[in-house]
Write an enzyme that holds these catalytic residues in place. Structure first.
Site, mmCIF file in Angstrom:
data_model
loop_
_atom_site.group_PDB
_atom_site.id
_atom_site.type_symbol
_atom_site.label_atom_id
_atom_site.label_comp_id
_atom_site.label_asym_id
_atom_site.label_seq_id
_atom_site.Cartn_x
_atom_site.Cartn_y
_atom_site.Cartn_z
ATOM 1 N N CYS A 11 17.477 -13.784 -20.029
ATOM 2 C CA CYS A 11 16.232 -13.027 -19.901
ATOM 3 C C CYS A 11 15.026 -13.984 -19.992
ATOM 4 C CB CYS A 11 16.148 -11.962 -20.995
ATOM 5 S SG CYS A 11 15.951 -12.641 -22.663
ATOM 6 N N CYS A 14 14.731 -15.734 -23.305
ATOM 7 C CA CYS A 14 15.779 -16.744 -23.490
ATOM 8 C C CYS A 14 15.383 -18.042 -22.786
ATOM 9 C CB CYS A 14 17.112 -16.252 -22.940
ATOM 10 S SG CYS A 14 17.729 -14.762 -23.756
#
Length: 77
Positions: A11, A14
């Site tokens: 994501c 991340c």
């Protein structure tokens, strides 16, 4: 050499955690290797319930948020 692992599914948070970790390691002059762990079974094995998470030398340093670059330097020291 520090082993840095970024745990997450890929994501935006991340990816940002990976960028901040790399930036902080370079700024601190630390020799490091970085690995992105996306396998949920491996993430769960670390005991992490919220991603993104940062693991340094096998120890979970933060999960569920992206720390500042200064905070990250402290985690890598």
């Amino acid at each position: 050499m520090k082993t840095i692992q970024v745990l997450g599914t890929g994501c935006p948070k991340c990816k940002k955690l990976g960028e901040v970790a790399e930036e902080a390691a370079k700024a601190a002059g630390i020799e490091y290797s970085i690995e992105k762990v996306t396998d949920m079974q491996k993430i769960i094995a670390f005991g992490v319930m919220a991603t993104p998470a940062l693991v340094v030398d096998g120890k979970v340093k933060v999960s569920g948020r992206v720390p500042s670059a200064d905070e990250m330097k402290g985690m890598l020291a």
